[in-house]
Design a protein around this motif. Structure first.
Motif: not given
Length: 201
Positions: A96-103
């Motif tokens: 899988a992939t993981r990231r910080v998503a800026l909302r």
């Protein structure tokens, strides 16, 4: 109440609104941790959970520019081997992939350049003194991510531009000594159409 004996409301009986915080109003943004299965392509349930932040802490190590530190902060992480993700849709552990998503961006963006690192050999904190170049204008549009199921941009592009208005610096080569100074723009520092951002160097 009316003279006919009907019921009426009592002034002040409703719950008062929660007090507003100037710090949250100005500096608070929102992000999410997005985990996406490499097999089915679906996001984890927790990917929709948003978290508030008052600053973004960027690592100085290995970066000579603010742009590089920002790109590293939002870089996608690969989850493989022992770190594979337990996907409920596949009912299996998958790459899988993981990231910080800026909302959502705050009105004033506070960026902290993390210069302190713990030295396992000496048991002390060390300060990195590598210079980092940062611009007086910053567009955060490339780092914004729409919420799952939202095809539109998280924020209009005109609200993603910031002008540098303040820098807080630590003077000294040691982590446990020195002092802080602040340089601030006075009047007209921010360009029209741009909001302010500050850096803790």
């Amino acid at each position: 109440a009316g003279s006919g004996g009907g019921s009426g409301s009592v002034a002040g009986s409703s719950t008062p609104p929660a007090p507003r915080s100037a710090v949250k109003d100005l500096f608070s943004g929102r992000f999410a941790y997005e985990t996406r299965c490499g097999r089915c392509g679906k996001l984890s349930d927790s990917s929709s959970d948003e978290h508030a932040f008052l600053e973004l802490s960027l690592q100085v190590k290995g970066h000579k520019t603010l742009a590089g530190a920002l790109a590293s902060y939002f870089e996608t992480e690969e989850l493989r081997g022992a770190d594979r993700y337990a996907c409920r849709h596949c009912d299996d552990r998958c790459d899988a992939t993981r990231r910080v998503a800026l909302r959502r961006l705050p009105r004033l963006l506070n960026l902290q350049l993390v210069r302190y690192a713990y030295d396992l050999r000496t048991g002390e904190r060390k300060k990195r003194v590598d210079p980092v170049v940062f611009p007086d204008r910053l567009d955060m549009a490339p780092f914004l991510s729409p919420a799952p199921g939202d095809g539109a941009e998280a924020r209009p592009r005109g609200e993603t531009r910031f002008a540098l208005v303040a820098v807080l610096s630590h003077l000294g080569t040691q982590a446990n000594s020195g002092h802080y100074t602040a340089a601030c723009a006075i009047g007209g520092g921010a360009a029209t159409g741009a909001r302010g951002h500050g850096a803790q160097a």
